[in-house]
Design an enzyme around this catalytic site. Sequence first.
Site, PDB file in Angstrom:
ATOM      1  N   GLU A 168      38.203  46.801  36.414  1.00  0.00           N
ATOM      2  CA  GLU A 168      39.695  47.765  36.290  1.00  0.00           C
ATOM      3  C   GLU A 168      40.532  47.092  37.555  1.00  0.00           C
ATOM      4  OE1 GLU A 168      39.940  49.019  39.598  1.00  0.00           O
ATOM      5  OE2 GLU A 168      38.037  48.124  39.986  1.00  0.00           O
ATOM      6  N   GLU A 309      38.451  44.464  39.620  1.00  0.00           N
ATOM      7  CA  GLU A 309      38.730  43.725  38.860  1.00  0.00           C
ATOM      8  C   GLU A 309      37.571  43.067  37.863  1.00  0.00           C
ATOM      9  OE1 GLU A 309      40.637  40.418  40.499  1.00  0.00           O
ATOM     10  OE2 GLU A 309      41.965  41.355  41.819  1.00  0.00           O
TER      11      GLU A 309
END
Length: 341
Positions: A168, A309
């Site tokens: 994310e 991430e």
Amino acid sequence: MTALPTVIPVDTALEPRLRGILDAKAKPPGSLGRLEDLAVQIGLIQNRLDPRLDLTELYVFAGDHGLTHEGVSAYPPSVTASMVRLFLSGRSSVGALAKATGVRVRVVDAGVDADLPAHPDLIAAKVRRGARNAAREPALTQDEVLQAIAHGCEIARASTAQVVALGEMGIGNSSSAALIMHRLAPAPLDDCVGQGAGHDPDGMIRKRAGVALAAQRSDARAPLDVLAEFGGLEIAMMTGAVLGAAATRRVVLIDGFISTAAALAAIRLVPAALDYCVFSHGSAERGHPLMLRALGVRPLLDLDLRLGEGTGAALAAPLLVAAANLLTEVADLAEVLAEPG
């Protein structure tokens, strides 16, 4: 209400056969420890004795948060869109790690507060331009939550990979994740709030105050209500991706604190989804160890990561392939003993 996907619990009746295959390999039984447990889990997920993991796709879900207006982040909201562009350029941290481990990265615009140009690796699934300020009003409507979950399910179902990995990006999303953990683990709010992308002491005071305001505003406890009250769109969409991947018997590889909050919401909605989740690493973010304990799981790696991430998921992906290969690529001890001389 839109129906959630049906997730069938894994059939544990296959486990003794999988353990027997591993014990018969040319190695002392159990000598590869948790890697053998992972092999069994993968076999149960695919419901076969010879599981194959040919492709891992990592989906980085991106969304913005109105809660940043309370000073909960050390970075301005515009960084979310800037990081999405960096991901798509291939020059991000997760891009470098995924290149090293053979993982394909795709970015999902779940709710970025910007217009993003089309790109082959960008999935346009924007529900709205950022969640609202959860300290002042519900971050999302129920319809927006359900729409995000449905998009996440569709994205996971459409994947051709045997492993769907989740990461994310969203300035302010560690605050939303802390609120989700607080209500769904459940856990004391102070135990859920960590540094996120990095705060000095004054920044932590602002973050704790903003998160506390949101928690005081709503007493939501049910998973869909919690997602609506506290956001964000990338978290709700990851929740849907967990359910969509599990419903299609794929391994779901979870990244760190925020991805685990999405998995927590998915598992509280559909408990059988836990059978399909592998947790890649233990984040250095304050609440992550407690959230993992609330789910009764252990992560594969402990590298003090706290970037998000999908970086931890990208690093853990080869371990899943290695575990599956134990069942399919290792000779049986009987074969070795039968060889002459």
